[in-house]
Scaffold this motif. Sequence first.
Motif, PDB file in Angstrom:
ATOM      1  N   ARG A  46       4.999   4.054  14.197  1.00 27.88           N
ATOM      2  CA  ARG A  46       5.782   4.929  13.307  1.00 27.88           C
ATOM      3  C   ARG A  46       5.160   5.003  11.914  1.00 27.88           C
ATOM      4  NH1 ARG A  46      10.595   0.813  12.192  1.00 27.88           N
ATOM      5  NH2 ARG A  46       9.641  -0.290  10.465  1.00 27.88           N
TER       6      ARG A  46
ATOM      7  N   PHE B 208      15.047  -7.859   2.538  1.00 26.11           N
ATOM      8  CA  PHE B 208      16.297  -8.033   3.277  1.00 26.11           C
ATOM      9  C   PHE B 208      17.370  -7.154   2.646  1.00 26.11           C
ATOM     10  CE2 PHE B 208      13.792 -11.855   3.241  1.00 26.11           C
ATOM     11  CZ  PHE B 208      13.823 -12.344   4.529  1.00 26.11           C
TER      12      PHE B 208
ATOM     13  N   SER C 200       3.089   0.797   3.361  1.00 22.76           N
ATOM     14  CA  SER C 200       2.719  -0.182   4.390  1.00 22.76           C
ATOM     15  C   SER C 200       2.405  -1.490   3.680  1.00 22.76           C
ATOM     16  CB  SER C 200       1.484   0.303   5.159  1.00 22.76           C
ATOM     17  OG  SER C 200       1.109  -0.636   6.150  1.00 22.76           O
ATOM     18  N   GLY C 201       2.878  -2.605   4.224  1.00 20.07           N
ATOM     19  CA  GLY C 201       2.574  -3.871   3.561  1.00 20.07           C
ATOM     20  C   GLY C 201       3.130  -5.081   4.274  1.00 20.07           C
ATOM     21  N   ASP C 202       2.732  -6.253   3.793  1.00 18.14           N
ATOM     22  CA  ASP C 202       3.143  -7.502   4.463  1.00 18.14           C
ATOM     23  C   ASP C 202       4.163  -8.293   3.642  1.00 18.14           C
ATOM     24  OD1 ASP C 202       1.493  -8.412   2.463  1.00 18.14           O
ATOM     25  OD2 ASP C 202       0.100  -9.482   3.761  1.00 18.14           O
ATOM     26  N   PHE C 203       4.896  -7.576   2.787  1.00 21.54           N
ATOM     27  CA  PHE C 203       5.959  -8.207   1.981  1.00 21.54           C
ATOM     28  C   PHE C 203       7.221  -8.388   2.844  1.00 21.54           C
ATOM     29  CE2 PHE C 203       5.788  -3.639   1.581  1.00 21.54           C
ATOM     30  CZ  PHE C 203       7.077  -3.252   1.901  1.00 21.54           C
ATOM     31  N   PHE C 204       8.233  -9.006   2.258  1.00 18.69           N
ATOM     32  CA  PHE C 204       9.521  -9.171   2.944  1.00 18.69           C
ATOM     33  C   PHE C 204      10.609  -8.442   2.163  1.00 18.69           C
ATOM     34  CE2 PHE C 204       7.131 -12.793   4.452  1.00 18.69           C
ATOM     35  CZ  PHE C 204       7.475 -12.837   5.794  1.00 18.69           C
TER      36      PHE C 204
ATOM     37  N   ARG D  18       0.867  -1.188   0.000  1.00 16.68           N
ATOM     38  CA  ARG D  18       0.000   0.000   0.000  1.00 16.68           C
ATOM     39  C   ARG D  18       0.895   1.227   0.000  1.00 16.68           C
ATOM     40  NH1 ARG D  18      -5.284  -1.010   3.874  1.00 16.68           N
ATOM     41  NH2 ARG D  18      -4.790  -3.107   4.530  1.00 16.68           N
TER      42      ARG D  18
ATOM     43  N   GLU E 137      -3.181  -0.784   8.708  1.00 17.04           N
ATOM     44  CA  GLU E 137      -3.521  -2.209   8.712  1.00 17.04           C
ATOM     45  C   GLU E 137      -4.598  -2.569   9.740  1.00 17.04           C
ATOM     46  OE1 GLU E 137      -2.094  -4.000   6.391  1.00 17.04           O
ATOM     47  OE2 GLU E 137      -0.493  -2.620   5.806  1.00 17.04           O
TER      48      GLU E 137
ATOM     49  N   GLU F 264      15.876  -5.076   5.941  1.00 22.66           N
ATOM     50  CA  GLU F 264      14.611  -4.360   6.097  1.00 22.66           C
ATOM     51  C   GLU F 264      14.772  -2.839   5.993  1.00 22.66           C
ATOM     52  OE1 GLU F 264      15.562  -6.892   7.988  1.00 22.66           O
ATOM     53  OE2 GLU F 264      13.976  -8.387   7.805  1.00 22.66           O
TER      54      GLU F 264
ATOM     55  N   ALA G 283       7.888 -15.774   9.522  1.00 22.31           N
ATOM     56  CA  ALA G 283       8.581 -14.546   9.116  1.00 22.31           C
ATOM     57  C   ALA G 283      10.050 -14.654   9.494  1.00 22.31           C
ATOM     58  CB  ALA G 283       7.961 -13.336   9.803  1.00 22.31           C
ATOM     59  N   GLN G 284      10.893 -14.250   8.571  1.00 21.20           N
ATOM     60  CA  GLN G 284      12.331 -14.393   8.778  1.00 21.20           C
ATOM     61  C   GLN G 284      13.048 -13.064   8.604  1.00 21.20           C
ATOM     62  OE1 GLN G 284      15.762 -16.517   6.338  1.00 21.20           O
ATOM     63  NE2 GLN G 284      14.119 -17.982   6.753  1.00 21.20           N
ATOM     64  N   THR G 285      14.099 -12.893   9.396  1.00 22.52           N
ATOM     65  CA  THR G 285      15.021 -11.790   9.166  1.00 22.52           C
ATOM     66  C   THR G 285      16.442 -12.332   9.309  1.00 22.52           C
ATOM     67  OG1 THR G 285      15.638  -9.525   9.754  1.00 22.52           O
ATOM     68  CG2 THR G 285      15.075 -10.991  11.583  1.00 22.52           C
TER      69      THR G 285
ATOM     70  N   LEU H 266      14.256  -0.292   2.855  1.00 20.58           N
ATOM     71  CA  LEU H 266      13.032   0.328   2.333  1.00 20.58           C
ATOM     72  C   LEU H 266      13.073   1.848   2.547  1.00 20.58           C
ATOM     73  CD1 LEU H 266      10.229  -0.134   0.990  1.00 20.58           C
ATOM     74  CD2 LEU H 266       9.271   0.012   3.291  1.00 20.58           C
TER      75      LEU H 266
ATOM     76  N   PHE I 252       7.389  -5.648  10.029  1.00 20.64           N
ATOM     77  CA  PHE I 252       8.287  -4.488  10.006  1.00 20.64           C
ATOM     78  C   PHE I 252       7.764  -3.352   9.117  1.00 20.64           C
ATOM     79  CE2 PHE I 252      11.941  -2.017   8.540  1.00 20.64           C
ATOM     80  CZ  PHE I 252      12.608  -1.792   9.726  1.00 20.64           C
ATOM     81  N   PHE I 253       7.134  -3.713   8.001  1.00 22.23           N
ATOM     82  CA  PHE I 253       6.739  -2.677   7.019  1.00 22.23           C
ATOM     83  C   PHE I 253       5.285  -2.226   7.166  1.00 22.23           C
ATOM     84  CE2 PHE I 253       9.924  -5.476   5.023  1.00 22.23           C
ATOM     85  CZ  PHE I 253      10.964  -4.569   4.939  1.00 22.23           C
ATOM     86  N   GLN I 254       4.609  -2.698   8.181  1.00 23.06           N
ATOM     87  CA  GLN I 254       3.187  -2.370   8.312  1.00 23.06           C
ATOM     88  C   GLN I 254       2.955  -1.160   9.201  1.00 23.06           C
ATOM     89  OE1 GLN I 254       1.801  -6.402   9.556  1.00 23.06           O
ATOM     90  NE2 GLN I 254       0.510  -6.234   7.742  1.00 23.06           N
ATOM     91  N   LYS I 255       2.059  -0.296   8.761  1.00 25.76           N
ATOM     92  CA  LYS I 255       1.681   0.853   9.576  1.00 25.76           C
ATOM     93  C   LYS I 255       0.413   0.504  10.344  1.00 25.76           C
ATOM     94  CE  LYS I 255       3.961   4.449   7.027  1.00 25.76           C
ATOM     95  NZ  LYS I 255       5.017   4.480   8.039  1.00 25.76           N
TER      96      LYS I 255
ATOM     97  N   ILE J  84      10.983  -7.171  14.005  1.00 28.03           N
ATOM     98  CA  ILE J  84      12.046  -6.723  13.099  1.00 28.03           C
ATOM     99  C   ILE J  84      12.003  -7.440  11.760  1.00 28.03           C
ATOM    100  CG2 ILE J  84      13.665  -5.829  14.831  1.00 28.03           C
ATOM    101  CD1 ILE J  84      15.114  -8.564  14.690  1.00 28.03           C
ATOM    102  N   SER J  85      11.099  -8.392  11.592  1.00 26.82           N
ATOM    103  CA  SER J  85      10.971  -9.076  10.299  1.00 26.82           C
ATOM    104  C   SER J  85       9.717  -8.600   9.575  1.00 26.82           C
ATOM    105  CB  SER J  85      10.913 -10.597  10.510  1.00 26.82           C
ATOM    106  OG  SER J  85       9.926 -10.936  11.456  1.00 26.82           O
ATOM    107  N   GLY J  86       9.719  -8.765   8.246  1.00 22.33           N
ATOM    108  CA  GLY J  86       8.570  -8.355   7.431  1.00 22.33           C
ATOM    109  C   GLY J  86       7.399  -9.315   7.592  1.00 22.33           C
ATOM    110  N   GLY J  87       6.496  -9.251   6.608  1.00 24.29           N
ATOM    111  CA  GLY J  87       5.324 -10.117   6.651  1.00 24.29           C
ATOM    112  C   GLY J  87       4.136  -9.431   7.291  1.00 24.29           C
ATOM    113  N   GLY J  88       3.091 -10.202   7.550  1.00 21.82           N
ATOM    114  CA  GLY J  88       1.822  -9.629   7.993  1.00 21.82           C
ATOM    115  C   GLY J  88       1.589  -9.696   9.488  1.00 21.82           C
TER     116      GLY J  88
END
Lengths: 93, 247
Positions: free
Chosen positions: B247, A38, A32-36, A16, B53, A40, B141-143, A43, B46-49, B68-72
Amino acid sequence: MATKQGIHKSRGGLIRSFVTSENGIIKDITISGDFFMFPEEALFIILEQLKGTPANHTALRKNIEETYKKENIQSPGTSPSDFAESIMKALEG
Amino acid sequence: MEEWRFIDFGLVDIRDMMAMDEAILKGDGGNTFFFWTPKKSIILGFFQKADVELNLARCEGYTITRRISGGGIAFSDDRCRQINYGVVGTIDNELFPLDIIESYKQICGVLIDTLVHYDLNAAFRPINDVVVDNKKISGNAQTRWEGKLLQNGTLLLDFDIEEMLRISNIPEEKFLDKKIASIREGLTWLDRELGEERDMEEVKDIIKQKFEERFMVGLKPGTLSKKEKMLTKNLLPKYYSHEWTYR
């Protein structure tokens, strides 16, 4: 300047984008999103680098690809083109 | 046989757990496998606001933090019937492959072996899911950090799907209406699949055994090292902070 939202689903997750632009130039983007991705933190570098980029798919993708190379980014199932697509969807509102 | 550390943190506050999680990745405890069960909570990727969401007005009573890892979103209701795990390992291309999807596949294999033990039709669905008859039963989820990986994941024993949908901010876009239906139909949990409640400790024992078999190691009960405890203490303020979560 209104912030516009775009949504694009890549194989690796939902992206998003919230984008402001002026005269065809990117001013600011948050994502904002649920992707991965590396590493991190890369981005934030991608988003910073996009400021001042012409608001078209090719320019966005090329800019993101450059940061991918420089920062050695991996994002399984999500490509620079997917981010460009999400941002373009925001711009096209 | 090589021995790796094993810790069961039991029922935890996720802010404390996420601090220990990061401390184990960045600590000196070596390869480690651990369990925990989250109290009523939401962990953002990590990337979700948070305000994008989540429907924050409906999240009262939930502890929220970020990992600290991505995903949902990792959503835990007050049924507390989820087994969460963590693995920290040195990336070596054999047990923990450098290739990201291969490494997910290797670790998720432990859960698949467990589900197969219960005669379920379990499989890995790239990038990071384990499915039973194509329904998601485990998210992972992996980092990575300095040649090591940290993978967290959950195995659902029971799950309040309507509550998760209630607190989620599902976009109104048309194609995402389909997403709601697919979330409802696309998730499952162990109690439902087996038609009965299994003792959580029993399932954890099977997972542990399958982990030992797959990685050809013995798991030896241990605790956090002095350095990891120090790191945890330093990391706690982040996981409790408004700045990190919102954040």
